[in-house]
Design an enzyme around this catalytic site. Sequence first.
Site: not given
Ligand code: NOJ
Length: 794
Positions: A275
């Site tokens: 993530d």
């Molecule tokens: C953080 C989020 O937790 C995740 O779900 C997302 O895909 C990424 N940011 C990218 O935006």
Amino acid sequence: MFTLAGWTALLAGLTIRALAQDYSTSPPLYPSPPTQGTGWEAAFAQAEAFVSNLTLEEKAQLVTGTSGPCVGNIGAVPRLGFDGLCLQDGPLAIRQATYASVFPAGLTTAASWDRSLMYLRGLYMGGEFKGKGSHVALGPVVGPLGRAAYGGRNWEGFSPDPYLTGVAAEQTITGMQQSGIQACLKHYIGYEQESQRNPSLSADNVTIEAVSSNIDDRTIHELYLWPFANGVRAGVASIMCSYNRLNGSYACQNSKTQNGLLKGELGFQGWIVSDWGGTHAGVASINAGLDMDMPGPLSYSGDQNSSFFGGNVTQAVNNGSVAETRVDDMVRRIMTPYFYLQQNQYPPIDGEEPALNSNFPPYDYQFTLGAANVEVRDGHAQLIRELGSAGTVLLKNVNNTLPLSAPQTLGVFGNDAGDVVDGLYFSGSAFQNQYGYEYGNLPVAGGSGTGRMSYLVSPLEAIKSRATQDGTLVQYILNNTLISSAGGLSSILPVPQICLVFLKTWASEGYDRIGLEPDWNSTGVVNSVASHCNNTIVITNSAGLNVMPWATHPNVTAILAAHLPGQESGNSIVDVLYGTVNPSGKLPYTIALNASDYNFAPITNSTTLVETEDPNSWQSNFTEGLLIDYRHFDYYNQSVAFEFGFGLSYTTFDMSGIQIQSHAGNGNGSVGALPPSNPIVPGGNPSLWEVLFTVSVTVTNTGGLAGAAVPQVYLSLPQIRGEDPTPLNVLRGFDKIMLQPGESQSVKFDLMRRDLSYWNTMTQQWMIPSGPIGVNAGFSSRDFRQKTQLTVVT
Ligand code: NOJ
């Protein structure tokens, strides 16, 4: 008699059992299992050839994000004809794009209990990502699963039931990947709250680590890992590791969960991506199974070359801390699904993306862009409208209040009914809070899981337009403060025959919910309208479950939980209100009587510890084990307002004639232990997916209208001696069938070995328990119409 391998497994089991008591330990598991490309053999050979032509620096580039037009970017290798990769959010839309559709949320999709709609949503969404030149869609979500009712992102996923979530994930992934994009199943694993999901700094600049979800071995297998197994079996290309720690170790550098469970036990052949900002080390993460670091740079605005990966990967190989074979494996894992889905022939990235992507500073152009603002909606509004209705649950309908039939007067109330006034895109800081905007319908919620709407049909707009057909007088007040104030409804004359109250519940990534009632003084609003109008219908748009203190109010004659329907919100709701669509949605969660009833799975919220420097703060012990949602309420025999699986229809159904067919060679008489398997295929030991029994029932439409029924099968597995409680009933089959009045149909549910097994922490294997297993079929988790039992192991 035990073999050596048996003893080893037993000892490992004992260690893990002992550790399970201590919750916060993650046993080391190395090395990282290399992919064999199982199921993707031809593409694997292409990926192998590709890797053999790369320099070490190019390999490092392939596994490290870079600034670019998309949410995540992998740079091109022009000399090998590789144009790079574009990764975009999210689970219900290509989030930041223009001229794209905003689909119903995962929660709504789960509430439809309709496999074919789940699949089509994935297929159509995937088509839109591809049309915009995005190779990877960062969805679907199966973590959070929904342990905590207050979780801020439960709506992005499907249901706290792992079986329903597993099916929904499998259908979504299959649809997405058939359209030619790579799905990214997220967030792995134990990401069940927003509070302290990431580390923070104390006042004197000491790092306070992210919350640690401490989950025992059996619970992780039977609940949180379960839907990931479905995803891997469906051939998902990638999986995103989560922000939180899992048993003390960051999810993106946890060797037990990544090397052990995912790549080992489940045989995952694709790539694990962090993530965004979830990587906290280079070498440790790589050796623990992380394959791609996103967004790459340590900060969006800072030095674009500083990264835990990037140049550090090259250095780590050169100084021997990471084997080059491991880096080769990372690149093969990334490139195999790319070749499998023929992404070497792909539409260019939409030219508008750089302007839409505010994350990065200007970057050197190495991405080929195509035309800007490409139209990709392609008539998907029809499915969106249909799924929005299908995911709407009718909870109460006294005296057939619904469907409406040509009322003379209608009142419409509540700040959720009208058009939005704060814009069509709920991302960005203005929408990252616990409260949301005051005025306007809630078709989807906030954060990275939202979508940029190209239009919204609000409930009021749809009602007005439908009302003209009957010449209905429509009056409305959308100001909740006015509605709930003394005399606030005095302008509404004549008193409407029917009053519709629209309530909403906001949620957004980064925040957990602060209450479980709908927002903006919802209870005051309902009580005020209901005291004025003896035929009050409440409709909720909500990012999660709501408790409904007004549910038993005698003047509240009908309730619809409309969840988050997407861009066709008003049309989806009006179709149900007027009976164009006979409601068939069922709750994918339990609505308890009181908010406090959910306190068994609390959000760990150590606000008092925020200033602490203690690395042991923010420990979230999942001590409830398997008993979340209906499993908790059933086990403790607690009354609820509306149970899991419940939902009314404008017709009625009955069920008869339960039968069980045992499949020769697989079923009765076989032993409980899982037959050994070599090799492990995606999804794990293939025997787990073998059908052992088929349950069948006959469902009849006993009412006067055509409608869809959702027959459900729950298994009652025996308690395991010496183990934590086994839930009394668990969902293990469902179907959705359309029936004309008086029509009957036989429905079959296949029970796989996994469905009948529990995770034995001693032997470290799935095992069918001895003794009779109850088989209950019905129309909700508390409405069993047919019961029988089967025995595999005596
Ligand atoms: C953080 C989020 O937790 C995740 O779900 C997302 O895909 C990424 N940011 C990218 O935006």
